[in-house]
Motif scaffolding. Structure first.
Motif, short mmCIF file in Angstrom:
data_model
loop_
_atom_site.label_atom_id
_atom_site.label_comp_id
_atom_site.label_asym_id
_atom_site.label_seq_id
_atom_site.Cartn_x
_atom_site.Cartn_y
_atom_site.Cartn_z
N GLU A 76 -31.67 -84.18 -40.22
CA GLU A 76 -31.23 -85.23 -39.31
C GLU A 76 -29.74 -85.51 -39.48
O GLU A 76 -29.01 -85.73 -38.50
CB GLU A 76 -32.04 -86.50 -39.54
N ALA A 77 -29.28 -85.50 -40.75
CA ALA A 77 -27.85 -85.73 -40.99
C ALA A 77 -27.01 -84.61 -40.39
O ALA A 77 -25.94 -84.86 -39.83
CB ALA A 77 -27.59 -85.85 -42.49
N ARG A 78 -27.49 -83.38 -40.51
CA ARG A 78 -26.75 -82.25 -39.93
C ARG A 78 -26.67 -82.38 -38.42
O ARG A 78 -25.62 -82.11 -37.82
CB ARG A 78 -27.45 -80.94 -40.33
N ALA A 79 -27.78 -82.78 -37.79
CA ALA A 79 -27.76 -82.97 -36.33
C ALA A 79 -26.81 -84.10 -35.94
O ALA A 79 -26.10 -84.01 -34.94
CB ALA A 79 -29.18 -83.26 -35.83
N THR A 80 -26.78 -85.16 -36.75
CA THR A 80 -25.88 -86.28 -36.47
C THR A 80 -24.43 -85.85 -36.59
O THR A 80 -23.58 -86.20 -35.76
CB THR A 80 -26.17 -87.44 -37.43
N VAL A 81 -24.12 -85.08 -37.64
CA VAL A 81 -22.75 -84.60 -37.83
C VAL A 81 -22.34 -83.71 -36.67
O VAL A 81 -21.21 -83.80 -36.16
CB VAL A 81 -22.63 -83.84 -39.17
N ALA A 82 -23.25 -82.83 -36.23
CA ALA A 82 -22.93 -81.96 -35.09
C ALA A 82 -22.68 -82.77 -33.83
O ALA A 82 -21.76 -82.48 -33.05
CB ALA A 82 -24.07 -80.96 -34.87
N GLN A 83 -23.50 -83.82 -33.62
CA GLN A 83 -23.32 -84.66 -32.45
C GLN A 83 -22.00 -85.42 -32.51
O GLN A 83 -21.28 -85.53 -31.52
CB GLN A 83 -24.49 -85.66 -32.33
N LEU A 84 -21.67 -85.93 -33.70
CA LEU A 84 -20.39 -86.64 -33.86
C LEU A 84 -19.21 -85.70 -33.64
O LEU A 84 -18.20 -86.09 -33.04
CB LEU A 84 -20.33 -87.27 -35.26
N ALA A 85 -19.34 -84.47 -34.14
CA ALA A 85 -18.27 -83.50 -33.94
C ALA A 85 -18.09 -83.18 -32.46
O ALA A 85 -16.96 -83.07 -31.96
CB ALA A 85 -18.55 -82.23 -34.73
N ALA A 86 -19.21 -83.04 -31.73
CA ALA A 86 -19.12 -82.78 -30.30
C ALA A 86 -18.50 -83.96 -29.56
O ALA A 86 -17.67 -83.78 -28.66
CB ALA A 86 -20.52 -82.48 -29.74
N ASN A 87 -18.89 -85.17 -29.95
CA ASN A 87 -18.31 -86.36 -29.31
C ASN A 87 -16.81 -86.45 -29.58
O ASN A 87 -16.02 -86.80 -28.70
CB ASN A 87 -19.01 -87.62 -29.82
N GLU A 88 -16.42 -86.14 -30.83
CA GLU A 88 -15.00 -86.18 -31.18
C GLU A 88 -14.22 -85.14 -30.39
O GLU A 88 -13.09 -85.38 -29.94
CB GLU A 88 -14.83 -85.95 -32.68
N GLU A 89 -14.83 -83.96 -30.19
CA GLU A 89 -14.16 -82.92 -29.42
C GLU A 89 -14.00 -83.35 -27.96
O GLU A 89 -12.97 -83.09 -27.32
CB GLU A 89 -14.95 -81.61 -29.51
N ARG A 90 -15.03 -84.01 -27.41
CA ARG A 90 -14.92 -84.50 -26.03
C ARG A 90 -13.82 -85.54 -25.92
O ARG A 90 -13.04 -85.55 -24.95
CB ARG A 90 -16.26 -85.10 -25.59
N LEU A 91 -13.74 -86.44 -26.89
CA LEU A 91 -12.70 -87.46 -26.87
C LEU A 91 -11.31 -86.82 -26.98
O LEU A 91 -10.36 -87.24 -26.30
CB LEU A 91 -12.91 -88.45 -28.02
N ARG A 92 -11.20 -85.80 -27.83
CA ARG A 92 -9.91 -85.14 -27.99
C ARG A 92 -9.51 -84.43 -26.70
O ARG A 92 -8.35 -84.48 -26.28
CB ARG A 92 -9.96 -84.13 -29.15
N LEU A 93 -10.48 -83.77 -26.05
CA LEU A 93 -10.20 -83.11 -24.78
C LEU A 93 -9.80 -84.12 -23.72
O LEU A 93 -8.86 -83.89 -22.95
CB LEU A 93 -11.43 -82.31 -24.33
N ALA A 94 -10.51 -85.26 -23.68
CA ALA A 94 -10.16 -86.30 -22.71
C ALA A 94 -8.76 -86.84 -22.97
O ALA A 94 -7.99 -87.07 -22.03
CB ALA A 94 -11.19 -87.43 -22.78
N ARG A 95 -8.42 -87.04 -24.25
CA ARG A 95 -7.09 -87.52 -24.60
C ARG A 95 -6.02 -86.54 -24.17
O ARG A 95 -5.00 -86.92 -23.58
CB ARG A 95 -6.99 -87.76 -26.11
N ASP A 96 -6.25 -85.25 -24.48
CA ASP A 96 -5.25 -84.24 -24.16
C ASP A 96 -5.07 -84.10 -22.65
O ASP A 96 -3.94 -83.98 -22.15
CB ASP A 96 -5.65 -82.90 -24.76
N LEU A 97 -6.20 -84.10 -21.92
CA LEU A 97 -6.09 -83.99 -20.46
C LEU A 97 -5.38 -85.21 -19.87
O LEU A 97 -4.61 -85.09 -18.90
CB LEU A 97 -7.48 -83.82 -19.85
N HIS A 98 -5.66 -86.39 -20.43
CA HIS A 98 -4.97 -87.59 -19.95
C HIS A 98 -3.47 -87.48 -20.21
O HIS A 98 -2.65 -87.79 -19.33
CB HIS A 98 -5.53 -88.82 -20.64
#
Length: 393
Positions: free
Chosen positions: A179-201
């Motif tokens: 469960e922790a591994r799945a949570t870390v993967a989800q957090l990493a994906a969310n962080e990548e989406r935020l970074r992409l949104a920031r860069d595109l902005h």
């Protein structure tokens, strides 16, 4: 490999199909062999017909409750209250059958102890397991049962119960880690989406605002000042083209493979294929970007070939900086113990790797992993490191 995936049941994972459920049932059913003593007692005909019938019914119900507690695919299948109710009923049934039918039924307390270790938290099981053994001894002594039977059952009751507590803790820990591994993967994906949104902005916010303003200005200039409006439209075209270049550069950066990512992907791919993998956790630091990209593509292609074509049981990946006459190089080696190369002509994958290496002045060699038998395949790649780079082993 597929057959192993269908039959193997990971610790902490519920059976995914009938075959896995059958294997788990077989492992649990082996320990029901100790029920031979009560079964033999019933088959000997030493009891009345009513006592035999009730003994059979009690044994069937006891085994059903035991399997309900032990076979659970997940610790969350039953609530804590339900677990305690079933275990209390199981204990009462063991006491009743032992008092009424004789010493052969004392073995039921071993199963009570095992269920306590398998179904209860350690803080509860650590006193309930000795309590079950104590009740076993008390009933055995009170009923004047043979001392050797009591002695022979106390040790399995204690050992089986406390062994199950260890297995239960291991299963819970495995579930928590998954469960922790799945949570870390989800957090990493969310962080990548935020970074992409920031860069595109950052890339498009200013450009789109400027395009909007100039479009409004050009609209107001028409039709009175067509030349000035045309100049504004030209500026809009220039800004939009630059924005398109920036977006393409950003997307290319996101799509560029990295060596840490490919190492993690190789580890996952080989494990999924049932191949034992020996892969470094991290690449050397200060690796130039272009060399890293070439090695990442090469590692992906090499591991894909191992998974698809080699039939290997193990694969070793090494990343070692070396000093050569031409300077320092970083050497990537992918070695497997499979069937080896199937021909003399390199495939498209190796050709592509060689072309990428040529672009950075790298080298590519291949050979049999075992030179005597000709088995296995080893791919060795070297890329030059700039001065002062890759100095950490």
């Amino acid at each position: 490999m597929k057959e192993e995936d269908e039959t193997s049941v990971g610790i902490g994972s519920p059976p995914g199909n009938r075959k896995q459920a059958g294997i788990k049932s077989l492992w649990i059913g082996v320990w029901l062999a100790f029920m031979s003593a009560p079964i033999k007692d019933l088959a000997d005909g030493a009891h009345t017909a009513w006592a035999t019938a009730l003994g059979i019914l009690g044994l069937v119900v006891f085994v059903g409750c035991y399997l309900l507690l032990v076979f659970r695919p997940s610790p969350r299948m039953l609530s804590p209250v339900q677990v305690r109710i079933v275990l209390a009923f199981l204990s009462a049934l063991a006491v009743t059958l032992s008092l009424t039918l004789g010493s052969a039924w004392l073995v039921l307390f071993v199963y009570v102890s095992v269920c306590a270790g398998a179904a209860l938290p350690l803080r509860t099981a650590r006193w309930l397991i000795p309590a079950a053994a104590a009740v076993l001894i008390g009933i055995g002594l009170a009923g004047d049962h043979p001392r050797e039977i009591i002695t022979a059952l106390v040790f399995p009751a204690l050992l089986g119960g406390f062994s199950m507590t260890g297995i239960r803790q291991m299963i819970l820990t495995t579930i928590q880690l998954r469960e922790a591994r799945a949570t870390v993967a989800q957090l990493a994906a969310n962080e990548e989406r935020l970074r992409l949104a920031r860069d595109l902005h950052d890339l498009l916010g200013h450009s789109l605002s400027l395009i909007t303003l100039k479009s409004e200005l050009a609209g107001r200039m028409l039709p009175a000042n067509p030349e000035q409006a045309a100049a504004q439209v030209a500026d809009i075209e220039r800004v939009s083209r630059q924005a398109l270049v920036d977006v393409r550069s950003a997307v290319t950066g996101y799509r560029r493979p990295t060596l840490p990512g490919e190492l993690a992907g190789a580890r996952t791919a080989l494990a999924a294929a049932g191949i034992t993998a020996d892969i470094p956790a991290e690449p050397p630091e200060y690796l130039p970007e272009k060399q890293e990209e070439v090695l990442a593509w090469a590692l992906r292609e090499a591991v894909t070939n191992v998974v698809r074509h080699s039939g290997a049981r193990s694969c070793t990946v090494t990343l070692v900086p070396r000093q050569t006459l031409d300077g320092r190089v970083l050497e990537l080696t992918v070695a497997d113990d499979g069937r080896g190369a199937s021909g003399t002509t390199p495939g498209n994958g190796l050709t592509g790797i060689a072309e990428r290496l040529d672009a950075v002045g790298g080298t590519l060699t291949s050979r049999a992993t075992n030179s005597r038998s000709g088995k296995g395949f080893t791919l060795a790649l070297g890329v030059p490191l700039e001065s002062g780079l890759g100095s950490r082993e």
